[in-house]
Structure formats: C-alpha cells, structure tokens
Scaffold this active site. Structure first.
Site, mmCIF file in Angstrom:
data_model
loop_
_atom_site.group_PDB
_atom_site.id
_atom_site.type_symbol
_atom_site.label_atom_id
_atom_site.label_comp_id
_atom_site.label_asym_id
_atom_site.label_seq_id
_atom_site.Cartn_x
_atom_site.Cartn_y
_atom_site.Cartn_z
ATOM 1 N N ARG A 187 13.398 -36.624 -41.783
ATOM 2 C CA ARG A 187 14.340 -36.151 -42.386
ATOM 3 C C ARG A 187 15.944 -37.062 -43.506
ATOM 4 N NH1 ARG A 187 15.157 -30.157 -41.663
ATOM 5 N NH2 ARG A 187 12.684 -29.912 -40.794
ATOM 6 N N GLU A 221 8.835 -37.319 -21.982
ATOM 7 C CA GLU A 221 9.763 -38.282 -22.565
ATOM 8 C C GLU A 221 10.601 -38.069 -22.676
ATOM 9 O OE1 GLU A 221 9.065 -39.054 -27.548
ATOM 10 O OE2 GLU A 221 7.079 -39.485 -26.592
ATOM 11 N N GLU A 257 16.787 -34.929 -34.099
ATOM 12 C CA GLU A 257 16.125 -35.577 -33.023
ATOM 13 C C GLU A 257 16.942 -35.945 -31.802
ATOM 14 O OE1 GLU A 257 14.773 -35.953 -35.722
ATOM 15 O OE2 GLU A 257 13.141 -34.637 -36.241
ATOM 16 N N HIS A 264 7.954 -39.288 -43.813
ATOM 17 C CA HIS A 264 8.546 -38.234 -43.949
ATOM 18 C C HIS A 264 9.820 -37.638 -43.045
ATOM 19 C CE1 HIS A 264 5.680 -37.254 -40.253
ATOM 20 N NE2 HIS A 264 7.139 -36.974 -39.656
ATOM 21 N N HIS A 303 2.785 -35.630 -44.911
ATOM 22 C CA HIS A 303 2.748 -35.009 -44.632
ATOM 23 C C HIS A 303 3.314 -33.260 -45.393
ATOM 24 C CE1 HIS A 303 5.531 -32.339 -41.813
ATOM 25 N NE2 HIS A 303 5.447 -33.315 -40.908
ATOM 26 N N ASP A 349 11.407 -34.516 -28.828
ATOM 27 C CA ASP A 349 13.044 -34.349 -29.299
ATOM 28 C C ASP A 349 12.869 -33.301 -30.622
ATOM 29 O OD1 ASP A 349 10.945 -35.207 -31.421
ATOM 30 O OD2 ASP A 349 12.292 -37.011 -31.198
HETATM 31 C C1 UD1 Z 1 9.068 -31.325 -37.098
HETATM 32 C C2 UD1 Z 1 10.223 -32.757 -36.411
HETATM 33 C C3 UD1 Z 1 10.113 -33.520 -35.972
HETATM 34 C C4 UD1 Z 1 8.683 -34.228 -36.141
HETATM 35 C C5 UD1 Z 1 7.838 -33.948 -37.111
HETATM 36 C C6 UD1 Z 1 6.763 -34.269 -37.022
HETATM 37 C C7 UD1 Z 1 11.910 -30.485 -35.911
HETATM 38 C C8 UD1 Z 1 13.452 -30.658 -37.166
HETATM 39 N N1 UD1 Z 1 11.269 -31.571 -36.811
HETATM 40 O O1 UD1 Z 1 9.702 -32.044 -38.582
HETATM 41 O O2 UD1 Z 1 10.961 -33.923 -35.240
HETATM 42 O O3 UD1 Z 1 9.124 -35.578 -36.172
HETATM 43 O O4 UD1 Z 1 7.768 -32.587 -37.263
HETATM 44 O O5 UD1 Z 1 4.985 -34.328 -38.018
HETATM 45 O O6 UD1 Z 1 11.819 -29.803 -35.166
HETATM 46 N N2 UD1 Z 1 4.383 -27.583 -42.696
HETATM 47 C C9 UD1 Z 1 3.318 -26.703 -43.301
HETATM 48 N N3 UD1 Z 1 1.929 -27.504 -42.281
HETATM 49 C C10 UD1 Z 1 1.810 -27.427 -41.296
HETATM 50 C C11 UD1 Z 1 2.858 -28.372 -40.676
HETATM 51 C C12 UD1 Z 1 4.402 -28.257 -41.570
HETATM 52 O O7 UD1 Z 1 2.709 -26.484 -44.032
HETATM 53 O O8 UD1 Z 1 0.615 -27.690 -40.503
HETATM 54 C C13 UD1 Z 1 5.798 -27.666 -43.409
HETATM 55 C C14 UD1 Z 1 5.705 -26.232 -43.441
HETATM 56 O O9 UD1 Z 1 6.354 -25.805 -45.570
HETATM 57 C C15 UD1 Z 1 7.055 -26.275 -42.827
HETATM 58 C C16 UD1 Z 1 8.014 -27.638 -43.122
HETATM 59 O O10 UD1 Z 1 6.237 -28.465 -43.289
HETATM 60 O O11 UD1 Z 1 8.271 -26.014 -43.526
HETATM 61 C C17 UD1 Z 1 8.167 -28.412 -42.368
HETATM 62 O O12 UD1 Z 1 8.063 -28.307 -40.944
HETATM 63 P P1 UD1 Z 1 8.976 -28.454 -39.731
HETATM 64 O O13 UD1 Z 1 8.353 -28.336 -38.379
HETATM 65 O O14 UD1 Z 1 10.303 -27.813 -40.038
HETATM 66 O O15 UD1 Z 1 9.141 -30.317 -40.119
HETATM 67 P P2 UD1 Z 1 8.847 -31.643 -39.844
HETATM 68 O O16 UD1 Z 1 8.967 -32.111 -41.136
HETATM 69 O O17 UD1 Z 1 7.772 -31.245 -39.917
#
Ligand code: UD1
Length: 384
Positions: A213, A120, A134, A211, A244, A98
């Site tokens: 949204r 899934e 999601e 973590h 996170h 998702d």
């Molecule tokens: C994303 C998914 C969510 C999932 C989650 C698992 C979407 C909209 N959201 O949310 O469904 O449950 O991943 O973790 O697809 N960042 C880093 N390094 C990393 C990972 C993240 O620096 O390895 C930081 C970055 O600043 C990035 C931010 O986290 O911009 C957000 O990452 P993003 O994938 O947009 O959203 P998640 O909250 O991780």
C-alpha cells in the site's frame, strides 16, 4: 483427557503459507483439537495455498470484496467470527503476522476473553505508517496476545522493549522455512508452462513482486520505470513479475510493463511455483516481507524496494539490501548485481537467520507447556 482446542485463523495468502505447516503439526498432536477458520480476506490467492497443503477449513467467512477497505475488512472479520467463537469456544486462537485479519481476529478473541497466540510476533520498523497498516496491526495484535511466538532473537527484543513479559515470548524460528522444506524441489517442472519456456540457465532471471500500500502510486511507477530500464540495458536479463490481483496494482503494472520485451507479467503463482521460481532465479527484487525470509534460505540476493524493513537479520547477514523506491537507486543497485560477479557472490550465500524448519513443532510444544500438558518450554531457536 480433555483436549486443548486450538483455532487457527488466517485470511491472506502469506498468512496461509506460514500457518499451513503449523496446522499440519497441530493436527498431528493427540492432545490438541485443531480447528481452522479462514476469513478469506483473499479468495483465489488463499484457496491456492489451502489446496497445496490440503487444508479444508472448518469455517470460511468468505469476506473478500472487490477493492475492499480496511474498515470493511475489519468489521466483516469481527462480525463474521463472533458466532464461530461462541459455537466452538476454543482455548486459544492463533493469528499470524500483521494483516487486518490478524488484528481483527485477535480483537474478536479478546472480546470473548479467549487466549490469543501471535505467530511471527515482534517484527517492527517503529514507523507507524511504514508499512501501512501492517506496523500498527502487529503492534495492536501484540498488545492483545497472551503467547508471542517470535521468529528470532531480534523480534523477541522488540517485544521486551515494549514491556511484554518475557515468560510469554517463545523464539521459534519462522514457520515459512518449515513450509519451504515441502515446496522446493531440484529439477522442478512448473505447472505454468510460461515458466518452463524461460531459459534459466543462460539468462539472468530476476523475479519481481511489488504491491504494498505505501508503494501505491509514485512508488510502483518508479519501480516499473526502473525495471524497464534495467531490462533494456541488460540483454542477458529477463524479468518475471508476479502481479498481485489487487486492481490498483495490476492496472498500473500492466500499463508500464505490459509490452516490454523480456518482461513476463504473470498472475500470482501458488506457493510451490513461487518458491521454485525463486530457487531458479538469479536474484529477487521485491517489497514483500516474506520473500526477504525465503530468499536467504535459498542463497538468492534480494533488493528490497522499500526504505525500511522489519526483517533486519538478513540485511545484517548481507543477503538482503534495502534500496527504496528511487528510480536511479534501483537501477544502480540492480546493475551492480547483474554486472559485478564479486558483488553478486558476496550476497548469494545461503543463510538461515529465519529458521531451521522446526518452528511449527516448537509452537505446538509451547502451547502444550502453556496449558500444562508439558513440563518445559521448547528450546528456543538459535540462528546459526
Ligand atoms: C493484504 C495485506 C498485506 C499483505 C498482503 C499479501 C492487509 C491490510 N493487507 O494486502 O498485509 O502483505 O495481503 O498479499 O491486511 N484480490 C483478489 N483476489 C485475491 C486477493 C486479492 O481479487 O485472491 C483483490 C481484491 O480486489 C481485494 C484486493 O485485491 O479487494 C486487495 O486485497 P486486500 O487483502 O485488501 O489487500 P492486499 O493488498 O492483498
């Protein structure tokens, strides 16, 4: 004989964990050519998983940006993958779950009239904004998919209710249970030494992640305040909070819990460390979906810091409880499990509503069936 070209596409840590056993199974199949494309919607958190499962992607779109927006992720995935699809022309693209990678990847494949397989499939809360985005991502991906790999009977029923053709739905179990067969070890020694220093035998260790949204702001604040009170009121409890990397979450958690005694704030661990930490913990408090599937397999009670769940199976089985993000409710439910051994034992039975470790195998068999390389569907997974 011409091989079936299967492209697996994923981008975030949880997708990677759940797609990794499937990639391994696809690689084993002689009539399948397996291609892996990662969007790297997550960078570090994705790379940890790739390394653990020794997967070297054929394509890496490397789209992650600091504080990325949903629109930004969607457009970068769509644009990035177009050339890859033109070059490889896979027979089917497999996406998972998702995330925005899932939806945008499915849409990109659809635009090229390439088949989409949704792993899934069929999880629903039926609430458009919970979880956000999601719930919409999985609905939209479901609309794009040609093959739906549902983990459980309940998720298949959700798809049937939406009018999906039953012939295209396959109940496989969840691939995360396949992954856990490789990661959980008795007497595991952690790579992160801070975990080796924790007294899992004499203390009640609560593993925490939060973590989502929809919990940003008030939700995370309530959760942190509740956690602080729980640890202060129960001297035999220690918290291990895996924070996170998203800066919006990280800054807030550090502000509220940074200097609290018996609270360990750790960066996200790799999957093997996380699964083994869970296995050694007393209980789990989380807003994650994946942990709700993993913990029942290990017999660990889970308090879910959300109002709704798309994973009703473990709630029905009694190992997972929905608590929401109200501070008082969190404290009260946690204290019950910490102080009342009968309540604890009721919730800490190991059950397997989400799989038997053969989900990836069933998915591969069903792909062979779909492309006329096998006579029958794989037998559906049945919850024990
Ligand atoms: C994303 C998914 C969510 C999932 C989650 C698992 C979407 C909209 N959201 O949310 O469904 O449950 O991943 O973790 O697809 N960042 C880093 N390094 C990393 C990972 C993240 O620096 O390895 C930081 C970055 O600043 C990035 C931010 O986290 O911009 C957000 O990452 P993003 O994938 O947009 O959203 P998640 O909250 O991780």
């Amino acid at each position: 004989m011409e091989k079936i070209k299967v492209m697996t596409l994923f981008g975030t840590r949880p997708e990677a964990v759940k797609m990794a056993p499937l990639v391994k199974e696809l690689e084993k199949c002689e009539v399948i050519e397996s291609i892996v494309c990662v969007t790297a919607q997550h960078r570090e958190m994705l790379d940890q998983v790739l390394e653990l499962f020794k997967i070297s992607p054929n394509y890496d779109l490397n789209i992650m940006k600091e504080k990325q927006t949903l629109t930004g992720i969607t457009t970068r995935v769509l644009e990035g993958i177009e050339d890859v699809l033109d070059k490889e022309k896979p027979d089917i693209v497999l996406v998972h779950g998702d995330t925005t990678t899932t939806f945008a990847g499915g849409l990109a494949a659809f635009y090229k009239q390439i088949k989409v397989g949704h792993v899934e499939a069929g999880l629903r809360t039926f609430d458009k904004y919970f979880p956000f985005p999601e719930e919409m991502n999985r609905k939209l991906t479901g609309a794009l998919a040609d093959m739906h790999f549902s983990p459980t009977t309940a998720s298949k029923s959700n798809l049937l209710r939406e009018g999906v053709d039953e012939e295209t739905i396959f109940i496989t179990g969840n691939t995360v249970i396949d992954a856990m067969e490789h990661t959980v070890e008795e007497n595991y020694v952690f790579e992160n030494n801070r975990l080796n220093e924790i007294n899992f035998e004499d203390k009640k260790i609560i593993m925490v992640t939060a973590h989502r949204r929809e919990n940003w702001g008030e939700g995370i604040k309530n959760i942190c305040e509740a956690l602080k009170e729980i640890v202060e009121d129960n001297k035999d409890v220690e918290l291990v909070y895996l924070v996170h990397l998203n800066p919006i979450v990280k800054d807030m958690v550090e502000e509220y819990l940074g200097n609290v005694e018996r609270v360990h704030l750790l960066p996200p661990l790799d999957t093997k460390e996380t699964h083994n930490l869970m296995n050694r913990s007393y209980m789990i408090m989380t807003d994650s979906g994946g942990l709700q599937e993993e913990a029942p397999h290990l017999g660990k009670p889970v308090l879910v810091l959300r109002d709704v769940t798309e994973r009703p199976e473990a709630v029905e089985a009694g190992t997972v409880k929905l608590v929401g993000t109200n501070k008082k409710a969190i404290i009260s439910e946690a204290n019950t499990l910490i102080r009342n051994i009968n309540e604890y034992e009721k919730m800490s039975r190991a059950i397997n509503p989400y799989g038997d470790g053969n989900a990836s195998k069933r998915i591969v068999e069903n792909i062979l069936y779909y492309f006329n390389m096998r006579e029958n569907k794989a037998e559906d997974y049945k919850c024990e």
